[in-house]
Write a protein that holds these residues in place. Structure first.
Motif, mmCIF file in Angstrom:
data_model
loop_
_atom_site.group_PDB
_atom_site.id
_atom_site.type_symbol
_atom_site.label_atom_id
_atom_site.label_comp_id
_atom_site.label_asym_id
_atom_site.label_seq_id
_atom_site.Cartn_x
_atom_site.Cartn_y
_atom_site.Cartn_z
ATOM 1 N N THR A 195 0.830 -1.201 0.000
ATOM 2 C CA THR A 195 0.000 0.000 0.000
ATOM 3 C C THR A 195 0.864 1.251 0.000
ATOM 4 O OG1 THR A 195 -1.752 -1.177 1.183
ATOM 5 C CG2 THR A 195 -1.834 1.232 1.203
ATOM 6 N N LEU A 196 1.911 1.254 0.807
ATOM 7 C CA LEU A 196 2.824 2.408 0.841
ATOM 8 C C LEU A 196 3.453 2.652 -0.527
ATOM 9 C CD1 LEU A 196 4.552 1.701 4.272
ATOM 10 C CD2 LEU A 196 2.983 3.580 3.778
ATOM 11 N N LEU A 197 3.841 1.584 -1.198
ATOM 12 C CA LEU A 197 4.402 1.714 -2.541
ATOM 13 C C LEU A 197 3.367 2.260 -3.517
ATOM 14 C CD1 LEU A 197 6.425 -1.630 -2.687
ATOM 15 C CD2 LEU A 197 7.396 0.679 -2.581
ATOM 16 N N VAL B 289 13.529 4.074 3.627
ATOM 17 C CA VAL B 289 14.568 4.785 2.878
ATOM 18 C C VAL B 289 14.807 4.139 1.524
ATOM 19 C CG1 VAL B 289 17.025 5.369 2.840
ATOM 20 C CG2 VAL B 289 15.695 5.702 4.931
ATOM 21 N N GLU B 290 14.909 2.823 1.509
ATOM 22 C CA GLU B 290 15.249 2.108 0.277
ATOM 23 C C GLU B 290 14.109 2.093 -0.740
ATOM 24 O OE1 GLU B 290 16.389 -1.714 1.748
ATOM 25 O OE2 GLU B 290 18.383 -1.051 2.401
ATOM 26 N N ASN B 291 12.856 2.165 -0.256
ATOM 27 C CA ASN B 291 11.715 1.989 -1.157
ATOM 28 C C ASN B 291 10.865 3.235 -1.356
ATOM 29 O OD1 ASN B 291 11.495 -1.161 -1.728
ATOM 30 N ND2 ASN B 291 12.123 -0.898 0.402
ATOM 31 N N ASP C 202 13.369 11.290 2.211
ATOM 32 C CA ASP C 202 12.689 12.525 2.603
ATOM 33 C C ASP C 202 11.270 12.329 3.107
ATOM 34 O OD1 ASP C 202 14.902 14.110 2.066
ATOM 35 O OD2 ASP C 202 14.326 14.458 -0.024
ATOM 36 N N VAL C 203 10.802 11.079 3.246
ATOM 37 C CA VAL C 203 9.470 10.839 3.806
ATOM 38 C C VAL C 203 9.474 11.270 5.276
ATOM 39 C CG1 VAL C 203 7.762 9.087 4.429
ATOM 40 C CG2 VAL C 203 8.972 8.930 2.249
ATOM 41 N N PRO C 204 8.601 12.199 5.674
ATOM 42 C CA PRO C 204 8.524 12.568 7.095
ATOM 43 C C PRO C 204 8.117 11.354 7.927
ATOM 44 C CG PRO C 204 7.421 14.198 5.719
ATOM 45 C CD PRO C 204 7.704 13.019 4.834
ATOM 46 N N PHE C 205 8.815 11.143 9.034
ATOM 47 C CA PHE C 205 8.641 9.943 9.856
ATOM 48 C C PHE C 205 8.462 10.389 11.304
ATOM 49 C CE2 PHE C 205 9.922 6.049 12.043
ATOM 50 C CZ PHE C 205 9.455 5.036 11.212
ATOM 51 N N HIS C 206 7.315 10.070 11.880
ATOM 52 C CA HIS C 206 6.984 10.506 13.239
ATOM 53 C C HIS C 206 6.963 9.294 14.171
ATOM 54 C CE1 HIS C 206 5.097 14.285 11.460
ATOM 55 N NE2 HIS C 206 5.004 13.442 10.435
ATOM 56 N N VAL C 207 7.788 9.283 15.204
ATOM 57 C CA VAL C 207 7.696 8.239 16.226
ATOM 58 C C VAL C 207 6.804 8.785 17.340
ATOM 59 C CG1 VAL C 207 9.819 7.009 15.705
ATOM 60 C CG2 VAL C 207 9.930 8.989 17.191
ATOM 61 N N LEU C 208 5.723 8.047 17.635
ATOM 62 C CA LEU C 208 4.687 8.558 18.520
ATOM 63 C C LEU C 208 4.681 7.851 19.865
ATOM 64 C CD1 LEU C 208 1.629 8.943 16.109
ATOM 65 C CD2 LEU C 208 3.465 10.576 16.592
ATOM 66 N N LEU D 213 16.899 8.424 7.259
ATOM 67 C CA LEU D 213 15.747 9.308 7.123
ATOM 68 C C LEU D 213 16.133 10.743 7.495
ATOM 69 C CD1 LEU D 213 12.981 6.989 8.591
ATOM 70 C CD2 LEU D 213 12.980 7.975 6.283
ATOM 71 N N ASN D 214 15.752 11.695 6.662
ATOM 72 C CA ASN D 214 16.136 13.091 6.878
ATOM 73 C C ASN D 214 15.237 13.839 7.851
ATOM 74 O OD1 ASN D 214 18.428 13.258 5.216
ATOM 75 N ND2 ASN D 214 17.181 13.577 3.384
ATOM 76 N N TYR D 215 13.969 13.423 7.930
ATOM 77 C CA TYR D 215 13.015 14.164 8.741
ATOM 78 C C TYR D 215 12.323 13.221 9.714
ATOM 79 C CZ TYR D 215 13.669 17.413 4.834
ATOM 80 O OH TYR D 215 14.210 18.226 3.869
ATOM 81 N N VAL D 216 12.801 13.197 10.949
ATOM 82 C CA VAL D 216 12.235 12.318 11.975
ATOM 83 C C VAL D 216 11.798 13.179 13.158
ATOM 84 C CG1 VAL D 216 12.580 10.286 13.418
ATOM 85 C CG2 VAL D 216 13.833 10.494 11.258
ATOM 86 N N TYR D 217 10.562 12.991 13.577
ATOM 87 C CA TYR D 217 9.988 13.785 14.647
ATOM 88 C C TYR D 217 9.490 12.884 15.774
ATOM 89 C CZ TYR D 217 9.787 17.085 10.732
ATOM 90 O OH TYR D 217 10.098 17.869 9.646
ATOM 91 N N VAL D 218 9.575 13.387 17.015
ATOM 92 C CA VAL D 218 9.001 12.708 18.170
ATOM 93 C C VAL D 218 7.659 13.361 18.469
ATOM 94 C CG1 VAL D 218 9.212 12.257 20.637
ATOM 95 C CG2 VAL D 218 11.212 12.028 19.152
#
Length: 333
Positions: free
Chosen positions: A207-209, A243-245, A249-255, A286-291
């Motif tokens: 689905t992400l792809l 990163v590989e797929n 630059d996909v924003p990635f939020h660890v919640l 990953l370039n953009y990682v947020y907490v």
């Protein structure tokens, strides 16, 4: 007006013989006999045809900052009219919106797509977000509303668990502009089976792809559930796959997880673990990682090349300070 449910033709299904139908909207692909309902409860087989019963049934209607979804790289600083219906195709034991997702009584306010779009414009929103419960299972209503929104210059966003099929992604393409896909426990298969009643988490990668291929703006959240779904090895593996797929630059939020619903015997995710998770995800490229869900954490967006401050955030408010009109770093381009 309050309603007990509006029966509406369903999309993405096919007859499979014996009066049964197969729903191809989500990866469960429920085969539903005559007179029975699918796993999400709102879709049912009547006379060998599939119908949905939650069309136009609104259980929540709020004006939210877009950052609350969360979207950090899509219309920053704007507001979004957020709507939900009822039920879900997951059974997460820790669901924060369990009153809606576990709900099997189809009641809410009857609001037309035109009324939703007009309300968004009236409230000064730049988008409509389909959220709180899984938008996949009210996709007919969501897309009709999105079409009305497009006529009025609005964008549309899904906050989804990512279990929609690629066919469903293709169905919403051109109407949904952005998706936040809520991953839990870093897509650990055992965690999904035991804590969410999801038989195969790996299909979410397809689905992400499909979302990437459709050109829909994508952000990913990863809810780290204390004790049950907080393995940093799983997070590292998933972040590397992203990163590989999907790209760096996909924003990635660890919640941060908070006890709720059926899972109240463990504490919230420790802030130290979340901060370590951020470093693990960054370490995978990953370039953009947020907490997320932690007040006081640095939520700003910085240029990954030169470190220039691009978007300043305080809570759910955001101010663009270092971007050009076409979205480039004002310092290094």
């Amino acid at each position: 007006m309050e309603t007990a449910g509006i029966v509406h033709d369903a999309v993405l299904w096919k007859p499979v013989g014996g009066g049964r139908v197969e729903c191809d909207l989500c990866w469960r692909k429920c085969v539903i006999p005559e007179g029975e309902r699918g796993y999400c409860y709102v879709r049912f087989n009547r006379g060998g045809k599939l119908y949905t019963e939650n069309y136009g049934v609104v259980t929540a209607l709020n004006v939210d900052p877009i950052e609350k979804k969360p979207f950090y790289h899509f219309l920053p600083g704007s507001t979004s009219l957020s709507i939900s219906t009822v039920s879900c195709n997951f059974r997460c034991k820790f669901c924060q919106n369990w009153e809606l997702s576990y709900f099997k009584e189809l009641r809410g306010l009857e609001i037309s797509p035109e009324e939703i779009a007009n309300a968004a414009v009236r409230e000064g929103c730049e988008s409509v977000s389909y959220t709180y419960n899984e938008p996949t299972i009210f996709v007919e209503y969501a897309i009709d509303t999105a079409k009305e929104g497009k006529k009025r210059g609005l964008k549309n966003t899904f906050v989804t668990n990512g279990y929609m099929t690629p066919e469903a992604v293709d169905y919403v393409k051109g109407y949904v502009d952005a998706m936040t896909v809520g991953i839990k426990g870093s897509l650990n298969r055992d965690f999904y089976r035991k804590m969410m009643a999801v038989p195969d988490a790996d299909v979410i990668k397809q689905t992400l792809l499909a979302i990437k291929e459709a050109g829909i703006h994508l952000e990913i959240t990863d809810l780290l559930v204390t004790k049950y779904g907080d393995d940093l090895g799983s997070l590292s593996t998933f972040a590397r796959w992203v990163v590989e797929n999907l790209g760096e630059d996909v924003p990635f939020h660890v919640l941060r997880f908070f006890p709720d619903a059926q899972l109240r015997d463990v504490p919230p995710t420790s802030v130290a673990l979340l901060e370590k998770a951020r470093e693990v995800a960054k370490g995978e490229g990953l370039n953009y990682v947020y907490v997320g869900n932690v007040p006081g954490e640095d939520q700003n967006t910085y240029c990954p090349k030169c470190g220039n401050l691009l978007i300043r955030r305080e809570g759910f408010s955001a101010e663009v300070v270092g971007l050009t009109a076409d979205g480039r770093c004002s310092k290094c381009g």
